[in-house]
Scaffold this active site. Structure first.
Site, short mmCIF file in Angstrom:
data_model
loop_
_atom_site.label_atom_id
_atom_site.label_comp_id
_atom_site.label_asym_id
_atom_site.label_seq_id
_atom_site.Cartn_x
_atom_site.Cartn_y
_atom_site.Cartn_z
N ARG A 1 24.89 52.89 45.68
CA ARG A 1 25.91 51.58 45.83
C ARG A 1 26.32 51.31 47.22
NH1 ARG A 1 31.27 51.57 44.96
NH2 ARG A 1 31.18 53.02 42.97
N TYR B 1 23.85 23.68 48.35
CA TYR B 1 23.54 24.31 46.97
C TYR B 1 24.56 24.20 46.13
CZ TYR B 1 22.41 27.61 43.56
OH TYR B 1 22.16 28.06 42.15
N ASP C 1 22.98 28.97 55.81
CA ASP C 1 22.08 29.54 54.70
C ASP C 1 20.77 29.20 54.92
OD1 ASP C 1 20.49 29.62 52.45
OD2 ASP C 1 22.43 29.17 50.88
N LYS D 1 14.21 33.15 46.58
CA LYS D 1 13.20 32.22 46.87
C LYS D 1 12.01 32.58 47.65
CE LYS D 1 16.78 30.08 44.77
NZ LYS D 1 16.81 30.18 43.45
C1 LIG Z 1 20.07 27.14 49.37
C2 LIG Z 1 20.59 28.19 48.31
N1 LIG Z 1 21.62 29.24 48.44
C3 LIG Z 1 21.91 30.17 47.70
C4 LIG Z 1 21.26 30.09 46.28
C5 LIG Z 1 21.72 31.00 45.37
O1 LIG Z 1 20.78 32.17 45.39
P1 LIG Z 1 20.62 33.23 43.83
O2 LIG Z 1 20.25 32.13 42.74
O3 LIG Z 1 19.66 34.29 44.54
O4 LIG Z 1 22.00 33.62 43.49
C6 LIG Z 1 20.31 29.19 45.95
C7 LIG Z 1 19.90 29.21 44.73
O5 LIG Z 1 19.13 28.47 44.16
C8 LIG Z 1 19.76 28.29 46.98
O6 LIG Z 1 18.79 27.35 46.64
#
Ligand SMILES: Cc1ncc(COP(=O)(O)O)c(C=O)c1O
Length: 399
Positions: free
Chosen positions: A52, A118, A191, A216
């Site tokens: 962990r 997001y 991000d 992604k």
């Molecule tokens: C730009 C962005 N940040 C964060 C996330 C969240 O990621 P996860 O789905 O892997 O939890 C996403 C998911 O679509 C995303 O498109």
């Protein structure tokens, strides 16, 4: 092992270039052990106790991602060799990574977040930030005057931005944003899921933290849920993020880390291909009579194009959105008519996806009803263009 000076692309292709010291195997090995043998004197080999906290397979993926983002020289471990430089920590999902950053803040901290981002992060902030004691404010991070006015020196601890931002693909000027944030003593977190380190390395523009949904492009095959946080410096805030991961149990498992490592070996090829194809698709449909807008930062007409051209290197990414002149009904008709694009949420995989974004986000979504979000994969551009052309062409005929 390759020389330190090799390109990020080579480091990715060779998964850092280390053969397994036991077997000489070139493919990374998986170490699934959850626990580690204690020596008679109470010590542990490599100081590992329990997975962990850390795991050798995850650490290899972390070292590779840190090298790609320019967070740490290849060879530095996640805790770091020495106290200088940055590091990477993998998480069980992008949301686990993002929320670890917010949950490492303290009650009363003011957080400035980009208005377009997001939806999962926006939803989490709306539902949980208050109970966590955070004072969250949304602002248009493309408008630097608005950012400057919203920053509260001494109280704003974090600026959170996504660029290009989901699903309008707005562009924030990272250099200018970081200057504003740092003048006020705030950290800036980016991000970087959509641009990936192939196109943008936020640390080069002054970012303090970089966050990814590794689900992604980094993994790129739609078969792993994973996230990452990277830091420019291993400071006490970084220690809180790592401590959160360990104590909340947000660690990525070794099998997923291994798949992620394998996915990252083709990251550059996939992102370059998707970017080229997305530009071809955007250019082909820009000005199409059935569309009121094609949203793509690679188009000169996009309001963020000049900044994107400075900030993104070698392409503008694989994400674009189409707004249908005929409104929501036409958007749904196109969605139903495509044959090559797959109707699904998510992004950054090898197959091209299309979705009615507002429907995916739910009733509170601010996304226009006439918008279709496209994630361009690695198929030939001609197949994707023909598919959209046929679907848009059917709007004129009987439906
Ligand atoms: C730009 C962005 N940040 C964060 C996330 C969240 O990621 P996860 O789905 O892997 O939890 C996403 C998911 O679509 C995303 O498109």
């Amino acid at each position: 092992m390759p020389e330190r000076s090799v390109s990020a692309e080579t480091l990715a292709a060779q998964a850092l270039g280390h053969a397994d010291p036991d077997s000489g195997g070139l493919a990374p090995v998986i170490n699934p052990s959850t626990n580690y043998e204690q020596q008679p004197d109470g010590s542990y080999r490599q100081d590992r106790v329990y997975t962990r906290a850390d795991n050798p397979t995850s650490e290899q993926a972390e070292r590779l991602l840190a090298a790609l983002e320019g967070a740490a020289p290849e060879g530095a471990g996640p805790e770091g060799a020495g106290s200088e430089g940055g590091a990477c920590a993998l998480f069980g999902s992008g949301m686990a990574a993002a929320t670890a950053v917010f949950q490492s803040l303290l009650p009363g901290d003011h957080v400035l977040v980009s208005r377009v981002l997001y939806w999962g992060v926006r939803k989490w902030l709306a539902e949980f930030a208050l109970t966590w004691g955070l004072d969250v404010e949304f602002t248009d991070t493309c408008d630097l005057e608005a950012v400057a006015a919203a920053i509260r020196p001494g109280r704003t601890r974090l600026l959170w931005v996504e660029t290009p931002a989901n699903p309008m693909w707005e562009i924030t000027d990272l250099t200018a944003l970081c200057e504003l944030g740092h003048q006020a003593g705030a950290r800036v977190a980016v991000d970087n899921t959509v641009a990936t380190p192939v196109l943008t390395r936020p640390f080069e523009f002054g970012a303090d933290l970089v966050v990814h949904s590794a689900t992604k492009y980094l993994n790129g095959h739609g078969d792993v849920l994973a996230g990452a946080v990277l830091t420019a410096r291993r400071d006490p805030f970084w220690e809180r993020i790592r401590s959160w991961r360990r104590n909340a149990g947000a660690m990525l498992g070794p099998f997923e880390a291994w798949l992620l490592l394998r996915g990252m070996r083709t990251l550059f090829l996939r992102v370059h291909r998707a970017s080229e194809t997305a530009l071809a698709v955007a250019t082909r449909f820009d000005g199409h009579p059935a569309l009121s807008a094609v949203l793509y930062p690679g188009l000169p007409s996009h309001p963020g194009h000049q900044i994107a051209a400075r900030q993104m290197r070698g392409g503008f990414g694989g994400m674009l959105s189409l707004r249908l002149a005929g409104g929501a009904g036409d958007a749904r008709a196109v969605l139903g008519a495509v044959r090559v694009f797959k109707r699904a949420t998510s992004l950054g995989g090898v197959e091209s996806l299309i979705e009615h974004r507002r429907a995916s986000e739910g009733p509170s979504s601010p996304v226009p009803d006439d918008l279709l979000r496209l994630s361009v994969g690695i198929e030939p551009a001609a197949d994707l263009i023909a598919d959209l052309d046929a679907a848009l062409g059917r709007l004129d005929g009987p439906r």
